[in-house]
Enzyme design. Structure first.
Site, mmCIF file in Angstrom:
data_model
loop_
_atom_site.group_PDB
_atom_site.id
_atom_site.type_symbol
_atom_site.label_atom_id
_atom_site.label_comp_id
_atom_site.label_asym_id
_atom_site.label_seq_id
_atom_site.Cartn_x
_atom_site.Cartn_y
_atom_site.Cartn_z
ATOM 1 N N ARG A 66 0.784 -1.237 0.000
ATOM 2 C CA ARG A 66 0.000 0.000 0.000
ATOM 3 C C ARG A 66 0.814 1.285 0.000
ATOM 4 O O ARG A 66 0.257 2.357 0.248
ATOM 5 C CB ARG A 66 -0.945 -0.021 1.188
ATOM 6 C CG ARG A 66 -1.905 -1.215 1.199
ATOM 7 C CD ARG A 66 -2.853 -1.193 0.027
ATOM 8 N NE ARG A 66 -3.920 -2.186 0.196
ATOM 9 C CZ ARG A 66 -4.871 -2.389 -0.711
ATOM 10 N NH1 ARG A 66 -4.858 -1.701 -1.852
ATOM 11 N NH2 ARG A 66 -5.803 -3.296 -0.510
ATOM 12 N N ASP A 307 -3.699 -11.626 -5.435
ATOM 13 C CA ASP A 307 -4.450 -10.383 -5.216
ATOM 14 C C ASP A 307 -4.391 -9.998 -3.736
ATOM 15 O O ASP A 307 -5.397 -9.617 -3.133
ATOM 16 C CB ASP A 307 -5.903 -10.488 -5.696
ATOM 17 C CG ASP A 307 -6.606 -9.121 -5.723
ATOM 18 O OD1 ASP A 307 -5.929 -8.084 -5.567
ATOM 19 O OD2 ASP A 307 -7.830 -9.105 -5.912
#
Lengths: 437, 310
Positions: A66, A307
């Protein structure tokens, strides 16, 4: 520094090797086990790989680390540790950071940060469209020069077919593959789960597999039109598999990947509104799982990925439709694929599994690695395919804990991860190795 | 009285057994009489604090719960979306924790998200009563509908109940389907194919798009509110076409058995899902439903509060 990995079952699909043998690593590279290095060096680290598989370092081309912007969910550092703990030596990061990875400076920042803190190869992708807005092209050529390995608007999907067509056409000039999160927003609507029995029962807004299939079909047409590679990310719907199978048989440059959760769970898992079962694309029905398994078995789907999508507990612990989509996956990925594909369903054997986690993704993106060829960097994963273990999210290296698999008993996992000849992660048991002098 | 009731919360009717549903209805019988007395109050929940947490606007259900709580002598506070900290970004979990820190014994939750009541019930010690969560469930509405049917028909076994309208987005429909099937009634869902998808057959109901075929066999018709302009534009072409195919017009009402009940959870769109005169006619039990709602909600509050531990 010389390391000898002894007695392992070497599975190197790119070189069609599957045999019990030794692997010798010298100065970070794989060298012939019979070479003179062995005699010349006095100090050799020995790793006993008896009953283990010696695989090329695993590659996951679909993760969300992130940074920049959302470090409380995952940092490049913690994400890389999670990857190493899952057996991965190379990961490819999606561009939906803040700022979005749509400029060379952001790519440079990610690469610098990865070089500084990551023990594995963390490779960036760039956005297809500026700010992932789907309206105008990002500077794709400059992104290519900055070192992205692919372009994608993952998390979003370009709805304008003309813009997507130009992106694919333009990316061909730089030999950059285009990765696409396939979903038609009009068909998705405000859906948060698969449309079917469970969405009907629970009153949750659903979206049908057709929302994915429509975009897979679009991508097949554009890959044909532009004669360039489009890779369909996290395929979840039966119809997508059928479309890909037909197109690949005709030689279209189209491919698809599968995530563990889409074959491990059906939408029945949402019964208690647990947001750790909320992901995009959503968990679908048994017939979709069956189609994915068929697609894996016959090679229609040739790449496995996680993912890996970390979110903090406070973000996930909200009303179901308000929660962000996504689950973490790096530390359960190999275990789930071994358990489900090799042991339980016997969909594929170990060599094929390793191919789908190494050389296939490497070829798609033109990455170094994915093989155990002599002279290549020694990125190696040691796998115990029969080790039974229990998933314990509290022990994860990832910053986040949003997994639906906590407490699952799995068979098979990585026990040691080696990058450039250096062990970057090893299970506590496997560290008890001899250090011969 | 509550020896068979073991639930702290009422989140939905899907998880209730037929015995539990019967227990609520029987308990409501006793409370219904309270409403006919000069003094409409009993001390059953004296000293208990009830919070009406209405994140989604509602007048009818909130008022019904408020009156029910007052008749049980509970202390009550109303929190609506506009006045709650949720508009300032507070999470539902934190809002609930704040209410609990204020010693709330019962939280009545109305929320636009399916699963919100379940979410809350698993995170607080207080009783959580679902007053409608998204398109999921509206259990007290389902129970008051059943109470009204039982009051008028005496039994559920073999009854034909037609639910007509926007089923897909209706929590009232789901709670009714789950409970009616459990009690032995048969349920037919009627409406446009976009609002009554075939998946509902997997829930055990029949699906029909031919209202004129369903009406003559129905013992009960429950009409759901149709919302077109606001949110359903792509689901059917318009109100006039809806009325043409599904509206309970006076002409269509002639197909009904003379003793067929006409129900509606309100608020009614007069002239849309039901002809205005029919709503006030002899077969209509629409306002009995409101009265019964009070008794049923008193029963639910009473039963759940008896289980929650402070």
């Amino acid at each position: 520094m010389t390391t000898l990995i002894r007695n392992g079952r070497i599975i190197d699909p790119a070189n069609k090797r599957d045999e019990i043998a030794d692997i010798l690593i010298s100065d970070g590279k794989i060298v012939s086990a019979g070479s003179e290095v062995r005699e010349q060096r006095s100090e050799i680290e020995e790793i006993d790989a008896s009953n283990l598989i010696v695989s090329p370092g695993l590659i996951d081309i679909h993760v969300h680390f992130r940074e920049p912007g959302f470090g409380w969910k995952e940092t490049i550092e913690s994400g890389a540790r999670a990857a190493a703990a899952g057996g991965f030596t190379t990961v490819v990061c999606m561009p939906n950071t803040s700022p979005v990875a749509d400029s060379p400076s952001t790519i440079a920042w990610i690469k610098d940060r990865a070089a500084e803190v990551a023990g594995i190869h963390v490779l960036p992708t760039g956005a297809i469209s500026k700010n992932l807005a789907g309206e105008e092209l990002a500077p794709i050529g400059s992104l290519a020069q900055a070192g992205v390995v692919a372009i994608t608007d993952d998390g979003r999907c370009i709805q304008n077919n003309e813009l997507m067509r130009r992106a694919v056409e333009y990316a061909r000039m730089f030999d950059l593959p285009v990765l696409d999160h396939c979903q038609d927003y009009n068909l998705v609507g405000n859906g948060v789960v698969h449309e079917g029995y469970w969405s009907t029962l629970l009153g949750l807004p659903g979206w049908p597999g057709a929302a994915e299939e429509a975009m897979v079909a679009r991508n097949i047409l554009l890959a044909e039109l532009c004669d360039h590679r489009i890779h369909c990310q996290h395929i979840s719907a039966a119809g997508s598999v059928r479309l890909l199978r037909e197109a690949r048989a005709r030689g279209v440059k189209i491919s698809g990947e599968v995530c563990p959760h889409h074959i491990a769970l059906t939408d029945a898992a949402i019964e208690n509104f647990d947001t750790n079962f909320k992901m995009n694309p959503p968990l679908r029905a048994q017939r979709d799982i069956d189609a994915l398994l068929d697609g894996i078995a016959d090679g229609t789907l040739e790449i496995l990925a996680s993912d890996h999508a970390p979110h903090a507990k406070f973000e996930k612990e909200v009303e179901f439709d308000a929660a962000p989509f996504g689950i973490i996956g790096l530390e359960t990925e190999l275990g789930l694929f071994l358990d489900l594909l090799v042991h339980r369903h016997k969909t594929i054997g170990l060599p094929r599994l390793i191919e789908m986690l190494t050389v296939n993704p490497a070829r798609l993106l033109g990455l170094e690695g994915g093989t155990l060829s002599f002279g290549t960097p020694a990125d190696i994963t040691l796998i115990d395919p029969d080790l039974e273990w229990t998933v314990n999210a509290e022990t994860f290296e990832s910053t986040s804990r949003n997994t639906p698999f906590d407490g699952w008993k799995l068979k098979g996992r990585a026990v040691r991860t080696i990058v450039g000849g250096k062990t970057v992660w090893a299970s506590a048991d496997s560290l008890r190795t001899k250090h011969a002098s | 009285m509550n020896s068979r009731w073991t639930r702290k919360d009422l989140v939905g009717l899907r998880e209730l057994s037929a015995e539990e549903i019967t227990l609520v209805l029987e308990t409501a019988d006793a409370f219904k009489q309270v409403g006919t007395r000069e003094v409409k109050k009993v001390p059953a929940l004296q000293g208990k604090t009830l919070i009406n947490l209405f994140i989604e606007p509602s007048t009818r259900t909130r008022t019904s719960f408020e009156l029910a709580a007052k008749r049980l002598s509970a202390d009550i506070v109303n929190i609506s979306a506009a006045t709650s900290s949720l508009t300032k970004g507070e999470t539902l979990k934190d809002t609930a924790k704040v209410l609990e820190a204020n010693h709330a014994d019962i939280i009545v939750l109305r929320h636009s998200s399916a699963g919100a009541a379940h979410f809350l019930a698993t995170r607080v010690r207080a009783s959580v009563i679902n007053a409608g969560d998204g398109a999921h469930e509206h259990p007290t509405q389902g129970l008051l509908d059943l109470y009204t049917i039982r009051e008028k028909k005496g039994t559920f076994a073999g009854l034909q109940v037609a639910i007509i309208g926007d089923i897909l987005f209706s929590r009232v429909a789901r709670s009714n389907i789950f409970a009616l099937l459990k009690m032995g009634a048969r349920v037919t869902l009627v409406g446009p194919s976009t609002l009554v998808p075939r998946e509902f057959e997997q829930l055990g109901a029949k699906v029909s798009h031919e209202v004129d075929e369903v009406l003559p066999t129905a013992d009960v018709v429950n009409l759901l509110r149709i919302q077109h302009e606001r949110q359903r534009k792509e689901y059917f072409p318009g109100i006039s076409e809806y009325i043409r195919f599904f509206g309970l017009t006076k002409e269509r009402a002639k197909l009904l058995k003379p003793d067929c009940l006409i129900m509606h959870p309100g608020p009614i769109n007069r002239g849309v899902e039901i002809d205005s005169e029919l709503a006030d006619g002899a077969q209509s039990v629409i306002f009995d439903q409101v009265t019964n709602g009070l008794a049923v909600r008193m029963a639910v509050l009473y039963l759940c509060a008896g289980i929650a531990t402070p």
